[in-house]
Design a protein around this motif. Sequence first.
Motif, PDB file in Angstrom:
ATOM      1  N   ILE A  27       0.822  -1.212   0.000  1.00  0.00           N
ATOM      2  CA  ILE A  27       0.000   0.000   0.000  1.00  0.00           C
ATOM      3  C   ILE A  27       0.859   1.267   0.000  1.00  0.00           C
ATOM      4  CG2 ILE A  27      -1.397   1.393   1.594  1.00  0.00           C
ATOM      5  CD1 ILE A  27      -3.182  -0.995   2.012  1.00  0.00           C
ATOM      6  N   GLU A  28       1.752   1.360   0.956  1.00  0.00           N
ATOM      7  CA  GLU A  28       2.497   2.612   1.110  1.00  0.00           C
ATOM      8  C   GLU A  28       3.429   2.879  -0.075  1.00  0.00           C
ATOM      9  OE1 GLU A  28       3.962   1.933   5.015  1.00  0.00           O
ATOM     10  OE2 GLU A  28       2.029   2.447   5.895  1.00  0.00           O
ATOM     11  N   LYS A  29       4.047   1.852  -0.593  1.00  0.00           N
ATOM     12  CA  LYS A  29       4.943   2.022  -1.738  1.00  0.00           C
ATOM     13  C   LYS A  29       4.151   2.463  -2.971  1.00  0.00           C
ATOM     14  CE  LYS A  29       8.807  -0.266  -4.030  1.00  0.00           C
ATOM     15  NZ  LYS A  29       9.582  -1.492  -4.150  1.00  0.00           N
ATOM     16  N   MET A  30       2.994   1.848  -3.202  1.00  0.00           N
ATOM     17  CA  MET A  30       2.167   2.245  -4.344  1.00  0.00           C
ATOM     18  C   MET A  30       1.656   3.672  -4.168  1.00  0.00           C
ATOM     19  SD  MET A  30       0.017  -1.183  -5.421  1.00  0.00           S
ATOM     20  CE  MET A  30      -0.806  -1.333  -3.832  1.00  0.00           C
ATOM     21  N   GLU A  31       1.242   3.981  -2.965  1.00  0.00           N
ATOM     22  CA  GLU A  31       0.746   5.328  -2.674  1.00  0.00           C
ATOM     23  C   GLU A  31       1.817   6.384  -2.973  1.00  0.00           C
ATOM     24  OE1 GLU A  31      -0.634   7.777   1.288  1.00  0.00           O
ATOM     25  OE2 GLU A  31      -0.824   5.594   1.316  1.00  0.00           O
ATOM     26  N   ARG A  32       3.027   6.149  -2.519  1.00  0.00           N
ATOM     27  CA  ARG A  32       4.130   7.092  -2.790  1.00  0.00           C
ATOM     28  C   ARG A  32       4.395   7.225  -4.286  1.00  0.00           C
ATOM     29  NH1 ARG A  32       6.371   4.451   1.673  1.00  0.00           N
ATOM     30  NH2 ARG A  32       7.729   3.231   0.315  1.00  0.00           N
ATOM     31  N   MET A  33       4.332   6.111  -4.994  1.00  0.00           N
ATOM     32  CA  MET A  33       4.590   6.142  -6.431  1.00  0.00           C
ATOM     33  C   MET A  33       3.516   6.955  -7.164  1.00  0.00           C
ATOM     34  SD  MET A  33       5.241   2.980  -8.982  1.00  0.00           S
ATOM     35  CE  MET A  33       5.761   3.264 -10.661  1.00  0.00           C
ATOM     36  N   VAL A  34       2.261   6.744  -6.811  1.00  0.00           N
ATOM     37  CA  VAL A  34       1.164   7.482  -7.449  1.00  0.00           C
ATOM     38  C   VAL A  34       1.246   8.966  -7.082  1.00  0.00           C
ATOM     39  CG1 VAL A  34      -1.354   7.738  -7.570  1.00  0.00           C
ATOM     40  CG2 VAL A  34      -0.315   5.457  -7.673  1.00  0.00           C
ATOM     41  N   ASP A  35       1.528   9.263  -5.819  1.00  0.00           N
ATOM     42  CA  ASP A  35       1.708  10.667  -5.415  1.00  0.00           C
ATOM     43  C   ASP A  35       2.769  11.341  -6.281  1.00  0.00           C
ATOM     44  OD1 ASP A  35      -0.136  10.400  -3.334  1.00  0.00           O
ATOM     45  OD2 ASP A  35       1.387  10.347  -1.742  1.00  0.00           O
ATOM     46  N   TYR A  50      -6.605  23.374  -8.776  1.00  0.00           N
ATOM     47  CA  TYR A  50      -5.749  24.296  -8.027  1.00  0.00           C
ATOM     48  C   TYR A  50      -5.875  24.114  -6.519  1.00  0.00           C
ATOM     49  CZ  TYR A  50      -4.909  26.175 -12.591  1.00  0.00           C
ATOM     50  OH  TYR A  50      -4.550  26.282 -13.903  1.00  0.00           O
ATOM     51  N   ASN A  51      -6.280  22.936  -6.105  1.00  0.00           N
ATOM     52  CA  ASN A  51      -6.266  22.561  -4.691  1.00  0.00           C
ATOM     53  C   ASN A  51      -4.827  22.244  -4.297  1.00  0.00           C
ATOM     54  OD1 ASN A  51      -9.086  22.272  -3.499  1.00  0.00           O
ATOM     55  ND2 ASN A  51      -9.324  21.244  -5.470  1.00  0.00           N
ATOM     56  N   SER A  52      -4.598  22.098  -3.015  1.00  0.00           N
ATOM     57  CA  SER A  52      -3.262  21.714  -2.567  1.00  0.00           C
ATOM     58  C   SER A  52      -2.999  20.259  -2.946  1.00  0.00           C
ATOM     59  CB  SER A  52      -3.124  21.893  -1.060  1.00  0.00           C
ATOM     60  OG  SER A  52      -3.930  20.944  -0.388  1.00  0.00           O
ATOM     61  N   LEU A  53      -1.740  19.955  -3.152  1.00  0.00           N
ATOM     62  CA  LEU A  53      -1.368  18.571  -3.433  1.00  0.00           C
ATOM     63  C   LEU A  53      -1.737  17.666  -2.271  1.00  0.00           C
ATOM     64  CD1 LEU A  53       2.096  19.044  -5.174  1.00  0.00           C
ATOM     65  CD2 LEU A  53      -0.056  18.342  -6.234  1.00  0.00           C
ATOM     66  N   SER A  54      -1.745  18.200  -1.065  1.00  0.00           N
ATOM     67  CA  SER A  54      -2.066  17.361   0.099  1.00  0.00           C
ATOM     68  C   SER A  54      -3.487  16.799   0.020  1.00  0.00           C
ATOM     69  CB  SER A  54      -1.846  18.115   1.412  1.00  0.00           C
ATOM     70  OG  SER A  54      -2.738  19.204   1.521  1.00  0.00           O
ATOM     71  N   LEU A  55      -4.416  17.530  -0.612  1.00  0.00           N
ATOM     72  CA  LEU A  55      -5.767  16.999  -0.781  1.00  0.00           C
ATOM     73  C   LEU A  55      -5.741  15.791  -1.724  1.00  0.00           C
ATOM     74  CD1 LEU A  55      -8.765  17.214  -0.109  1.00  0.00           C
ATOM     75  CD2 LEU A  55      -8.994  18.833  -2.007  1.00  0.00           C
ATOM     76  N   MET A  56      -4.950  15.890  -2.778  1.00  0.00           N
ATOM     77  CA  MET A  56      -4.798  14.751  -3.687  1.00  0.00           C
ATOM     78  C   MET A  56      -4.132  13.585  -2.967  1.00  0.00           C
ATOM     79  SD  MET A  56      -2.701  14.436  -7.294  1.00  0.00           S
ATOM     80  CE  MET A  56      -1.104  14.582  -6.497  1.00  0.00           C
ATOM     81  N   TYR A  57      -3.106  13.872  -2.166  1.00  0.00           N
ATOM     82  CA  TYR A  57      -2.427  12.813  -1.425  1.00  0.00           C
ATOM     83  C   TYR A  57      -3.393  12.123  -0.459  1.00  0.00           C
ATOM     84  CZ  TYR A  57       1.889  15.169  -3.015  1.00  0.00           C
ATOM     85  OH  TYR A  57       2.884  15.751  -3.754  1.00  0.00           O
ATOM     86  N   ASP A  58      -4.265  12.909   0.174  1.00  0.00           N
ATOM     87  CA  ASP A  58      -5.283  12.320   1.064  1.00  0.00           C
ATOM     88  C   ASP A  58      -6.170  11.361   0.277  1.00  0.00           C
ATOM     89  OD1 ASP A  58      -4.381  13.764   3.260  1.00  0.00           O
ATOM     90  OD2 ASP A  58      -5.981  15.271   3.138  1.00  0.00           O
ATOM     91  N   ASN A  59      -6.579  11.790  -0.919  1.00  0.00           N
ATOM     92  CA  ASN A  59      -7.395  10.921  -1.757  1.00  0.00           C
ATOM     93  C   ASN A  59      -6.677   9.597  -2.014  1.00  0.00           C
ATOM     94  OD1 ASN A  59      -9.337   9.953  -3.722  1.00  0.00           O
ATOM     95  ND2 ASN A  59      -7.898  10.627  -5.265  1.00  0.00           N
ATOM     96  N   HIS A  60      -5.386   9.657  -2.313  1.00  0.00           N
ATOM     97  CA  HIS A  60      -4.633   8.429  -2.593  1.00  0.00           C
ATOM     98  C   HIS A  60      -4.550   7.540  -1.363  1.00  0.00           C
ATOM     99  CE1 HIS A  60      -2.466  10.797  -5.983  1.00  0.00           C
ATOM    100  NE2 HIS A  60      -3.693  10.447  -6.318  1.00  0.00           N
ATOM    101  N   ARG A  61      -4.348   8.156  -0.213  1.00  0.00           N
ATOM    102  CA  ARG A  61      -4.263   7.379   1.029  1.00  0.00           C
ATOM    103  C   ARG A  61      -5.582   6.659   1.298  1.00  0.00           C
ATOM    104  NH1 ARG A  61      -2.592  11.131   3.996  1.00  0.00           N
ATOM    105  NH2 ARG A  61      -4.511  11.772   5.009  1.00  0.00           N
ATOM    106  N   TYR A  62      -6.702   7.361   1.134  1.00  0.00           N
ATOM    107  CA  TYR A  62      -8.018   6.744   1.361  1.00  0.00           C
ATOM    108  C   TYR A  62      -8.332   5.707   0.290  1.00  0.00           C
ATOM    109  CZ  TYR A  62      -8.499  10.930   4.285  1.00  0.00           C
ATOM    110  OH  TYR A  62      -8.302  11.922   5.201  1.00  0.00           O
ATOM    111  N   HIS A  63      -7.998   6.052  -0.953  1.00  0.00           N
ATOM    112  CA  HIS A  63      -8.299   5.162  -2.079  1.00  0.00           C
ATOM    113  C   HIS A  63      -7.658   3.786  -1.904  1.00  0.00           C
ATOM    114  CE1 HIS A  63      -8.656   3.669  -6.200  1.00  0.00           C
ATOM    115  NE2 HIS A  63      -7.382   3.316  -6.077  1.00  0.00           N
ATOM    116  N   VAL A  64      -6.365   3.773  -1.652  1.00  0.00           N
ATOM    117  CA  VAL A  64      -5.632   2.505  -1.610  1.00  0.00           C
ATOM    118  C   VAL A  64      -6.130   1.630  -0.454  1.00  0.00           C
ATOM    119  CG1 VAL A  64      -3.619   3.236  -0.245  1.00  0.00           C
ATOM    120  CG2 VAL A  64      -3.339   1.522  -2.032  1.00  0.00           C
TER     121      VAL A  64
END
Length: 158
Positions: A27-35, A50-64
């Motif tokens: 999970i974490e390795k894939m999440e970092r790669m997608v981020d 134009y949202n912060s990247l952290s919002l996208m990163y949150d999406n990836h964390r929840y998604h995976v």
Amino acid sequence: MKISVFDSALRLPAISTTAANAYRDHIEKMERMVDAALSKKADIWELIGYNSLSLMYDNHRYHVRCMSTIFCFNAYNLLTPAIVWLYRAYHSSGFSYKYFPVDFRSWQKALSDILPPEAAAEINQIYQWMIDHHEEFLLLADSPDYQTLPDTNDFQER
């Protein structure tokens, strides 16, 4: 006769325990790669509104983590409602609908690069299904008639 995206989800192939475990274990390795992959895209700001990247990163964390649970239990009945909720929630925050297939393709790349080939092949089928049904998810997300949560009256004692 065309089958609904809900019925189509229920016909997806079961994910083996081996593939589900491989996904969970990475999970974490894939999440970092997608981020990293999405952060480098030239059109990232248009994709995420134009949202912060952290919002996208949150999406990836929840998604995976959500997908890991779905794969673990082969709970495809949750897949379409979860995706429609995702489209609605992130689009209302300014994400473009174009973001989602780009995101799903990034997950496919991470799967192929990180997981054993057999596990990646199994799970990539599900991501391809998600990409193939993007337009249907978009229509459901935009429909005021579709509820992703059950009506509370369904839970009242009779």
